[in-house]
Design a protein around this motif. Structure first.
Motif, mmCIF file in Angstrom:
data_model
loop_
_atom_site.group_PDB
_atom_site.id
_atom_site.type_symbol
_atom_site.label_atom_id
_atom_site.label_comp_id
_atom_site.label_asym_id
_atom_site.label_seq_id
_atom_site.Cartn_x
_atom_site.Cartn_y
_atom_site.Cartn_z
ATOM 1 N N LEU A 169 0.733 -1.147 -0.095
ATOM 2 C CA LEU A 169 0.020 -0.141 0.001
ATOM 3 C C LEU A 169 0.758 1.229 0.021
ATOM 4 O O LEU A 169 1.989 1.443 0.676
ATOM 5 C CB LEU A 169 -1.109 0.064 1.441
ATOM 6 C CG LEU A 169 -2.060 -1.249 1.560
ATOM 7 C CD1 LEU A 169 -2.396 -0.800 2.737
ATOM 8 C CD2 LEU A 169 -3.105 -1.027 0.077
ATOM 9 N N LEU A 170 0.525 2.278 -0.965
ATOM 10 C CA LEU A 170 1.293 3.493 -0.873
ATOM 11 C C LEU A 170 0.071 4.643 -1.300
ATOM 12 O O LEU A 170 -0.481 4.416 -2.221
ATOM 13 C CB LEU A 170 2.366 3.415 -1.895
ATOM 14 C CG LEU A 170 3.281 4.797 -2.006
ATOM 15 C CD1 LEU A 170 4.005 5.000 -0.627
ATOM 16 C CD2 LEU A 170 4.325 4.427 -3.220
ATOM 17 N N GLN A 171 -0.077 5.436 -0.220
ATOM 18 C CA GLN A 171 -0.911 6.481 -0.672
ATOM 19 C C GLN A 171 -2.349 6.143 -0.960
ATOM 20 O O GLN A 171 -2.810 6.534 -1.859
ATOM 21 C CB GLN A 171 -0.390 7.661 -1.576
ATOM 22 C CG GLN A 171 0.886 8.197 -1.029
ATOM 23 C CD GLN A 171 1.664 9.287 -1.963
ATOM 24 O OE1 GLN A 171 0.961 9.619 -3.047
ATOM 25 N NE2 GLN A 171 2.631 9.767 -1.650
ATOM 26 N N GLY A 172 -2.700 4.837 -0.467
ATOM 27 C CA GLY A 172 -4.184 4.604 -0.581
ATOM 28 C C GLY A 172 -4.139 3.585 -1.847
ATOM 29 O O GLY A 172 -5.361 3.212 -2.262
ATOM 30 N N GLN A 173 -3.106 3.396 -2.403
ATOM 31 C CA GLN A 173 -3.259 2.528 -3.659
ATOM 32 C C GLN A 173 -2.470 1.118 -3.674
ATOM 33 O O GLN A 173 -1.377 1.252 -2.663
ATOM 34 C CB GLN A 173 -3.026 3.128 -5.057
ATOM 35 C CG GLN A 173 -3.850 4.358 -5.546
ATOM 36 C CD GLN A 173 -3.099 4.896 -6.580
ATOM 37 O OE1 GLN A 173 -3.480 4.582 -7.761
ATOM 38 N NE2 GLN A 173 -2.101 5.892 -6.682
ATOM 39 N N VAL A 174 -2.560 0.034 -4.073
ATOM 40 C CA VAL A 174 -1.894 -1.059 -4.303
ATOM 41 C C VAL A 174 -0.798 -0.687 -5.286
ATOM 42 O O VAL A 174 -0.941 -0.432 -6.500
ATOM 43 C CB VAL A 174 -2.640 -2.220 -4.533
ATOM 44 C CG1 VAL A 174 -1.749 -3.415 -4.737
ATOM 45 C CG2 VAL A 174 -3.584 -2.460 -3.664
ATOM 46 N N VAL A 175 0.415 -0.862 -4.890
ATOM 47 C CA VAL A 175 1.536 -0.682 -6.052
ATOM 48 C C VAL A 175 2.399 -2.002 -6.263
ATOM 49 O O VAL A 175 2.303 -2.686 -5.434
ATOM 50 C CB VAL A 175 2.560 0.535 -5.390
ATOM 51 C CG1 VAL A 175 1.911 1.747 -5.366
ATOM 52 C CG2 VAL A 175 3.010 -0.042 -4.242
ATOM 53 N N ARG A 176 3.110 -2.019 -7.236
ATOM 54 C CA ARG A 176 4.151 -3.122 -7.549
ATOM 55 C C ARG A 176 5.260 -3.104 -7.073
ATOM 56 O O ARG A 176 5.951 -1.964 -7.232
ATOM 57 C CB ARG A 176 4.077 -3.293 -8.968
ATOM 58 C CG ARG A 176 4.855 -4.542 -9.391
ATOM 59 C CD ARG A 176 4.941 -4.650 -11.160
ATOM 60 N NE ARG A 176 3.820 -5.222 -11.505
ATOM 61 C CZ ARG A 176 3.771 -6.741 -11.755
ATOM 62 N NH1 ARG A 176 4.662 -7.468 -11.738
ATOM 63 N NH2 ARG A 176 2.517 -7.196 -12.299
ATOM 64 N N ALA A 177 5.838 -4.157 -6.146
ATOM 65 C CA ALA A 177 7.146 -4.061 -5.578
ATOM 66 C C ALA A 177 8.272 -4.233 -6.867
ATOM 67 O O ALA A 177 8.057 -4.883 -7.479
ATOM 68 C CB ALA A 177 7.197 -5.361 -4.562
ATOM 69 N N VAL A 178 9.445 -3.399 -6.662
ATOM 70 C CA VAL A 178 10.503 -3.634 -7.499
ATOM 71 C C VAL A 178 11.587 -3.825 -6.672
ATOM 72 O O VAL A 178 12.213 -2.609 -6.240
ATOM 73 C CB VAL A 178 10.719 -2.463 -8.496
ATOM 74 C CG1 VAL A 178 11.584 -2.486 -9.570
ATOM 75 C CG2 VAL A 178 9.393 -2.212 -9.046
ATOM 76 N N ARG A 179 11.907 -5.206 -6.456
ATOM 77 C CA ARG A 179 13.376 -5.320 -5.910
ATOM 78 C C ARG A 179 13.613 -4.639 -4.218
ATOM 79 O O ARG A 179 14.607 -4.479 -3.955
ATOM 80 C CB ARG A 179 14.532 -5.253 -6.661
ATOM 81 C CG ARG A 179 14.660 -5.852 -7.988
ATOM 82 C CD ARG A 179 15.753 -5.651 -8.860
ATOM 83 N NE ARG A 179 15.759 -6.473 -9.808
ATOM 84 C CZ ARG A 179 16.293 -7.738 -10.116
ATOM 85 N NH1 ARG A 179 16.613 -8.381 -9.105
ATOM 86 N NH2 ARG A 179 15.974 -8.490 -11.192
#
Length: 233
Positions: free
Chosen positions: A9-19
């Protein structure tokens, strides 16, 4: 092998992890979910995995900002059968207890994840698991370096029954699981339930991880990229 889906979670959204490079995370681009709304993504991932647990990384809190209490509450309300594992950068057990108090009865299904990258001291580590509870320890490392001000890695006598082995540079990479570290920890603490994190790209990776001593694995990218088939309920 149990697959535990992950949402970052980042600022209310789901984000994709990058390493594990959190500054580069962007709203999720997924073949499985046509949305970055946390409740939508969490529901689809849990259904795809027939999951009973969901791991949530609150990146705002992990980076020193305000935690996403409202989103955590919404997830618990939207997924009544799910145990939610939350890593929100807890520096000590008092921070986790404060979150429990804010959530009220919903906190019964919240499991705090105490990351070695966040715990402030050995005393904090001891207090987290001094009595039986719901907490999980995450042993965090990046590029072979342990993130561990509290000395968690060298204190297996203080570990709770469930421990996550988090190899941050493999998160979102599809580079394969860190089996060497897993085997080392399994040998040091054979009665601990080890949960891996990072690197899974396929079902074959999960099979190898299970053979190396993992009882479960935290997975996100392989689900969004359709690398793992839908699991029977």
């Amino acid at each position: 092998m149990t697959v535990i889906p992950v949402i970052d979670l980042l600022q209310g959204q789901v984000v994709r992890a990058v390493r594990g490079e959190r500054q580069h995370y962007r709203p999720i681009d997924s073949a499985l979910c046509a949305s970055s709304d946390p409740r939508t993504v969490a529901r689809i991932l849990c259904e795809h995995c027939a999951a009973q647990q969901l791991y949530v990384a609150d990146l705002d809190a992990l980076q020193g900002g305000a935690g996403q209490l409202a989103v955590v509450r919404q997830l618990l309300e939207a997924l009544p059968g799910i145990e939610l594992w939350l890593d929100a950068g807890f520096a000590d057990v008092s921070q986790a207890r404060a979150l429990d108090a804010a959530l009220g009865p919903l906190a019964q299904r919240l499991v705090p994840v105490f990351g070695s990258e966040s715990l402030r001291s050995r005393a904090a580590l001891e207090a987290c698991f001094a009595a039986p509870g719901r907490g999980i320890l995450s042993l965090d490392r990046r590029e072979g370096v342990r993130l561990d001000a509290a000395g968690c890695w060298e204190a297996p006598e203080l570990w709770p029954p469930r421990v996550i082995v988090m190899t941050l540079e493999r998160v979102g990479s599809g580079a394969g699981p860190d089996l060497d570290t897993l085997r080392q920890l399994a040998a040091r603490s054979p009665h601990t339930r080890l949960i891996g994190a990072g690197g899974i790209a396929s079902a074959a990776d999960l099979t190898r991880a299970g053979a190396a001593g993992a009882s479960a694995w935290l997975v996100a990218s392989a689900l969004h990229d359709l690398g793992l088939p839908r699991m029977p309920a």
